[in-house]
Structures are given as structure tokens and as C-alpha cells.
Design an enzyme around this catalytic site. Sequence first.
Site, mmCIF file in Angstrom:
data_model
loop_
_atom_site.group_PDB
_atom_site.id
_atom_site.type_symbol
_atom_site.label_atom_id
_atom_site.label_comp_id
_atom_site.label_asym_id
_atom_site.label_seq_id
_atom_site.Cartn_x
_atom_site.Cartn_y
_atom_site.Cartn_z
ATOM 1 N N TYR A 27 0.829 -1.218 0.000
ATOM 2 C CA TYR A 27 0.000 0.000 0.000
ATOM 3 C C TYR A 27 0.863 1.267 0.000
ATOM 4 O O TYR A 27 0.565 2.222 0.707
ATOM 5 C CB TYR A 27 -0.962 0.008 1.203
ATOM 6 C CG TYR A 27 -2.210 -0.788 0.911
ATOM 7 C CD1 TYR A 27 -3.330 -0.176 0.334
ATOM 8 C CD2 TYR A 27 -2.271 -2.144 1.171
ATOM 9 C CE1 TYR A 27 -4.466 -0.901 0.035
ATOM 10 C CE2 TYR A 27 -3.405 -2.885 0.859
ATOM 11 C CZ TYR A 27 -4.499 -2.255 0.291
ATOM 12 O OH TYR A 27 -5.626 -2.974 -0.016
ATOM 13 N N TYR A 155 -14.618 -4.344 2.385
ATOM 14 C CA TYR A 155 -13.225 -4.736 2.135
ATOM 15 C C TYR A 155 -13.016 -6.097 2.789
ATOM 16 O O TYR A 155 -13.243 -6.265 3.986
ATOM 17 C CB TYR A 155 -12.234 -3.718 2.717
ATOM 18 C CG TYR A 155 -10.813 -4.148 2.496
ATOM 19 C CD1 TYR A 155 -10.162 -3.869 1.293
ATOM 20 C CD2 TYR A 155 -10.128 -4.894 3.447
ATOM 21 C CE1 TYR A 155 -8.865 -4.307 1.057
ATOM 22 C CE2 TYR A 155 -8.832 -5.341 3.226
ATOM 23 C CZ TYR A 155 -8.213 -5.037 2.036
ATOM 24 O OH TYR A 155 -6.934 -5.483 1.801
ATOM 25 N N ASP A 262 -17.382 -11.684 8.080
ATOM 26 C CA ASP A 262 -15.942 -11.443 8.028
ATOM 27 C C ASP A 262 -15.564 -10.617 9.256
ATOM 28 O O ASP A 262 -15.747 -9.407 9.289
ATOM 29 C CB ASP A 262 -15.587 -10.709 6.728
ATOM 30 C CG ASP A 262 -14.109 -10.329 6.658
ATOM 31 O OD1 ASP A 262 -13.389 -10.563 7.644
ATOM 32 O OD2 ASP A 262 -13.689 -9.800 5.617
ATOM 33 N N LYS A 291 -6.036 -11.399 11.989
ATOM 34 C CA LYS A 291 -5.478 -10.204 12.648
ATOM 35 C C LYS A 291 -5.178 -10.390 14.135
ATOM 36 O O LYS A 291 -4.120 -10.907 14.477
ATOM 37 C CB LYS A 291 -6.398 -8.998 12.415
ATOM 38 C CG LYS A 291 -6.309 -8.464 10.979
ATOM 39 C CD LYS A 291 -6.890 -7.101 10.847
ATOM 40 C CE LYS A 291 -6.891 -6.577 9.420
ATOM 41 N NZ LYS A 291 -5.629 -6.043 8.955
HETATM 42 C C1 LIG Z 1 -12.624 -7.177 7.270
HETATM 43 C C2 LIG Z 1 -11.331 -7.603 6.656
HETATM 44 N N1 LIG Z 1 -11.277 -8.762 5.986
HETATM 45 C C3 LIG Z 1 -10.144 -9.207 5.430
HETATM 46 C C4 LIG Z 1 -8.974 -8.473 5.522
HETATM 47 C C5 LIG Z 1 -7.727 -8.979 4.897
HETATM 48 O O1 LIG Z 1 -6.800 -9.375 5.859
HETATM 49 P P1 LIG Z 1 -5.269 -9.567 5.504
HETATM 50 O O2 LIG Z 1 -4.700 -8.193 5.314
HETATM 51 O O3 LIG Z 1 -4.688 -10.262 6.678
HETATM 52 O O4 LIG Z 1 -5.197 -10.384 4.255
HETATM 53 C C6 LIG Z 1 -8.987 -7.259 6.196
HETATM 54 C C7 LIG Z 1 -7.769 -6.452 6.278
HETATM 55 O O5 LIG Z 1 -7.764 -5.310 6.619
HETATM 56 C C8 LIG Z 1 -10.202 -6.802 6.776
HETATM 57 O O6 LIG Z 1 -10.274 -5.638 7.440
#
Ligand SMILES: Cc1ncc(COP(=O)(O)O)c(C=O)c1O
Length: 449
Positions: A27, A155, A262, A291
Site C-alpha cells: 500500500y 473490504y 468477516d 489479525k
Molecule cells: C474485514 C477484513 N477482511 C479481510 C482483511 C484482509 O486481511 P489480511 O490483510 O490479513 O489479508 C482485512 C484487512 O484489513 C479486513 O479488514
Amino acid sequence: MSPKESLSKNLTAHWMRQDRLCVWHPYTQMLTAPDAIGVQRAEGVYLYTCDGDRILDGISSWWVNIHGHSHPRLNRALQEQAGRFAQVIFAGFTHEPAARLAGELVQRTPDNLTRVFFSDNGSTAVEVALKMAYQYWRNRGELTRNLFVAFEHAYHGDTFGAMAVGGVEVFHSQFSDLFFEVRRAVGPHAPHSSQEAEAGSQPGRECAEDLEEILEREGQRVAAVIMEPMVQAAGGMIIWPVEFLRHVRDVTRRHGIPLIADEVFTGFGRTGKMFACEHGPVEPDILCVSKAITGGYLPLAATLASEEIYQTFLSEDRRKTLFHGHSYSGNALACAVALESLAVLEETQGLDRVMELEALFKERLEQLQSLPMVGEVRGIGALGVLELEPERQSGYLDERGPRMAQAFLERGVLLRPLGNVLYFLPPYVITDEEAHWVFDVIEDILKNS
Ligand SMILES: Cc1ncc(COP(=O)(O)O)c(C=O)c1O
């Protein structure tokens, strides 16, 4: 300067030069971005840089860290597991940290979720969820369910399946020719500005429809609906009312369509509940976590499935197997640290601390609301959001984002606004004094910018 000091300075200069010469950062527009800041060590909420600066980690190092850096208990758990073994193949073999972690996750997530599939980051957790939902129908003999429904501003990660369900134009539109079919539904939004709200127009709204209408029209083709419960994070820290979460669950249940939650961002207490689905409470059919699962130590993710979904994969016909896996699936170091992180979170009453932070953030955000450039403030749990009135280029590409990030760094705080959306998301162990100090810095910078 002693010879030893001068040697260590040169060595530092050397690896930083290697970074500039060889590393392509995530990024990051490598042409215009300032040099990356070298971190020598990190402890608690602070990063200590090679230049001798101390920076308060106001975004939990990309939303992963909850107990602070270099936590003695997590360090010990990591060392102890490393003394036994680090990683073994996870097909045909298993180990105590992964099995125990799966059990702990099943116990803490909604009752219907019984099975845990490990992978190694948020995007892969989502890929697994999409594949599970898609193959669930195929294993049942329904071969025409090839459509997913996702929300505008969603996202879900940067791999192709996750991008296909993503709805952030600046991140995803370059690749859209390669995506599978997705219908985009509207969510109730925090307005991006008072004028926009009055005009009823919000970015990206034109092409989005009501979830219920989509399911009524095309429900027979839909494999699953995917949502970020309570907070759409990278799409602009949009906080949804709990009624919307319940509404999505009701509508999907009525149409017999699996709901994927998610919780890669929201999981492990960020919103004040262990998982954001508890706010409903709702039971998703599939749940993605990553995370903060390891307290911010190691890459690990899990996709949990309901028993009903899992059962459709059990067959004498081997083609019904979930043919998915990663070299580091169920990594033992990561699972051992994740178990310890869960124990720390519970033993230190981490969720209570998150609720205290919510109250502190609310009070300070309300004070900042009156600043002229502030459009809206909002918050939930250990997340505080200040949305600035849009200028020429609003959204992620708003140039005030990187400018403000630089100004915060100069004052010793790591904050990375998403364009005009400034947010504060510290590890839960931040003290009240430290949190107040960050709000003082925010106030100062907003007043003088
Ligand atoms: C809600 C959500 N799902 C998936 C992801 C993707 O995670 P990663 O960066 O570990 O691939 C993120 C990353 O910010 C996220 O906020």
C-alpha cells in the site's frame, strides 16, 4: 563515538539502505512515499525507531495488536513452542496448539459453528469461506449457485476472491475484469458529509441495491452473502447499527442463503464483544477471523463453519473434499501464541478495558465534533473515528490523509487516515493518559492544519 558505536550506526545505515534499494512496501506509492521508518524494538504501545524516536502505535500495527508489543506472556508462549517444534504439515498430522485453539474458538463463537479451518491471513480466511459456501451448494447437487452478494464499501482482502467481493473502488477496480459475478447491496451509511447526506447521494451508491430485492430476484443463484458485522473497516470505518446486522441475518435466513461474517477486523474484542456478531446476537453460517487472533504476533487465520455446511463435505466421493490448504495451515507457533493471547485477553478483562476506552473516546470525539473541518465523529469499542468534510478528492485518495499521517508522526503518533477518515485504534492496553494525549495531538493538528 566509540568504534563499537560507529560500527552499529553503519550497520543500521546499511540495512536501511537495503530497504530503500530492494523492498517494495505494501500500500505504498514507492515514487513519492517518504522512506520507511526503521523500527529497532517495540514494547507496550510504543515503537522505538532507529533514529531514537518513540512512536505511539495508534493503529495497532494494522489492526492486529491488542495486548501491546513484546508482551512477556506471548513471548514465553512463542519460545516454549519453538523449543518443541515450529511447523509441521497439517494434512494427516495435527498437534496440541491447533486442536486446543480450534476448541477454544468453537466455544467462544456462536453455537452453530462447530468446525475450524486454519489458514494464514485475513484474505485467505475469506477465500476459504467463499470456496466453502460455493462448494456447499455443489456438494448438495445445486450447480447453478455462482453468484455472491456483498456490500458497497466492503473490504475483504487483496486476493482475487476477496477483491471480487470487495467494494472499494480505488483498491479493486483495476482488477475488476477478472472478478466473478457479485451483486452489491447497500448498507446504512455514516454520511460522508452533511451536504451529501441531504442530497441523498453517497459515493458508490448508484450501482448498489437493496439486499432483499436482490435475493427476491436472484436468490436461487446466490451462493452466499458476505458482510463485515458492525464495522466496515478499510471502506471508511463505517459503523452499522445493530438492527442492520439482524436484518441481514433475517433476510438471508428467510431465503435459505448462507451468511459469511468477516470478523477479520472486528474479532477478539475490538467492538467491545469478543466477536461483533454477538451484538445482534446473530449466528452466521461461516465466520472468518485473523489479525488479532495472535495478539499481533504471527500470521494466522481461521474460517469457522456450521455443522450443516461441514456435513455436506463428508462423502465417499472424494470430489466432495474441500481441496484447499496452505503450507503453513495451522502453524504451531501461531496457534500457541493465539491460545496465550486469548488467555491474556480474558484474564486481564480485556473486553472491560475496551468498554472503558469506548467511553473515553466518545467524550473526546464529542469535543472534536465542533471543529470546522470535522464532518462526523463516531465510535465503537476501541475504535474512534473522525470523518473530515470531503475536499476536492474525497475518500481514500484525499491528499489530507498522507499529509496528516506525516504530521502525526512528527508528533510521535502512528495514525494512518483512510483519506478523509481519521481513526484511532490502539492496543487495548493503552492507558487513559496516553489516549488523552493522542486526542490532544489530534486536536492540535486539526486546529493548525
Ligand atoms: C474485514 C477484513 N477482511 C479481510 C482483511 C484482509 O486481511 P489480511 O490483510 O490479513 O489479508 C482485512 C484487512 O484489513 C479486513 O479488514
